[in-house]
Design a protein around this motif. Structure first.
Motif, PDB file in Angstrom:
ATOM      1  N   GLU A   1       4.251   4.795   5.580  1.00 40.47           N
ATOM      2  CA  GLU A   1       3.640   5.218   6.536  1.00 40.47           C
ATOM      3  C   GLU A   1       1.992   5.553   6.267  1.00 40.47           C
ATOM      4  OE1 GLU A   1       5.931   8.176   8.461  1.00 40.47           O
ATOM      5  OE2 GLU A   1       7.352   6.547   9.441  1.00 40.47           O
ATOM      6  N   THR A   2       2.202   6.360   5.154  1.00 39.74           N
ATOM      7  CA  THR A   2       1.038   6.851   4.732  1.00 39.74           C
ATOM      8  C   THR A   2       0.029   5.832   4.103  1.00 39.74           C
ATOM      9  OG1 THR A   2       2.079   9.102   3.846  1.00 39.74           O
ATOM     10  CG2 THR A   2      -0.024   8.719   2.961  1.00 39.74           C
TER      11      THR A   2
ATOM     12  N   LYS B   1      -1.307   4.074   7.037  1.00 40.44           N
ATOM     13  CA  LYS B   1      -2.448   5.140   7.499  1.00 40.44           C
ATOM     14  C   LYS B   1      -3.705   4.884   6.808  1.00 40.44           C
ATOM     15  CE  LYS B   1       0.423   8.468  10.163  1.00 40.44           C
ATOM     16  NZ  LYS B   1       0.747   9.876  10.023  1.00 40.44           N
TER      17      LYS B   1
ATOM     18  N   GLU C   1      -5.345   1.625   7.213  1.00 35.40           N
ATOM     19  CA  GLU C   1      -5.765   1.564   8.689  1.00 35.40           C
ATOM     20  C   GLU C   1      -7.216   2.424   8.596  1.00 35.40           C
ATOM     21  OE1 GLU C   1      -5.180   3.616  12.922  1.00 35.40           O
ATOM     22  OE2 GLU C   1      -3.274   2.687  11.965  1.00 35.40           O
TER      23      GLU C   1
END
Length: 185
Positions: free
Chosen positions: A65-66, A69, A72
């Motif tokens: 997830e990190t 992110k 992104e």
């Protein structure tokens, strides 16, 4: 018989065959250990292993997830950087156009000012020329009257006569000057 008695005695004291009470105690102890290990330790070990697995998988999920992110954010940064470069390019182009317009406007103003200065100078030159011609006419007229008076031998004090003589003399001079200009051009 002795021999049978020794074999019996030897079978009774055989170290490889356990005694019955040792066999019962050993089986009971093994059963207790299996129960303790199977019912208490194995669930705790499995629980600890599951917690570690969850922690590792959770850590991997959090890392993914990190990382997602971060990817992104990186893509947003790249998009903003691209947009900023585009904006900077547009501003440079706009500044060039404005600079060209300012230069053209200043050039037009300078040319208009130059034309105005030239026109003013020509007007001033023409005025000075007319003034010089008038002054010259007066001086030439006075000199020609004086000269004509000496040549003729009579005084030309009459203003009307003097004016006619001066005008005629100057017209002749101007006519000669024009004819010489036409010949040279």
């Amino acid at each position: 018989m002795i021999r049978a008695a020794t074999i019996l005695a030897a079978e009774k004291n055989n170290p490889l065959i356990p005694h019955t009470y040792e066999l019962v105690v050993g089986i009971f102890s093994f059963a207790v250990v299996v129960l303790v290990v199977g019912k208490i330790l194995v669930p705790r070990i499995q629980k600890t292993l599951e917690e570690r697995t969850d922690a590792i998988e959770g850590g991997l999920k959090r890392a993914e997830e990190t990382q997602a992110k971060a990817q992104e954010a990186y893509e947003d940064y790249q998009a903003q950087l691209k947009e900023a470069r585009h904006e900077a390019s547009r501003l440079r182009e706009q500044a060039r156009e404005e600079g060209a317009q300012i230069i053209a406007q200043m050039r037009e103003e300078a040319q208009a000012e130059a034309r105005r200065i030239v026109a003013a100078a020509q007007t001033q030159i023409e005025a000075e020329r007319q003034s010089a011609l008038a002054s010259l006419r007066g001086e030439v007229g006075a000199m020609s009257v004086e000269l004509a008076g000496r040549v003729v031998g009579e005084s030309l004090t009459d203003d009307a006569r003097q004016s006619r003589v001066v005008d005629r003399f100057l017209e002749e001079l101007e006519g000669r000057a024009r004819s010489q200009e036409q010949i040279t051009s």
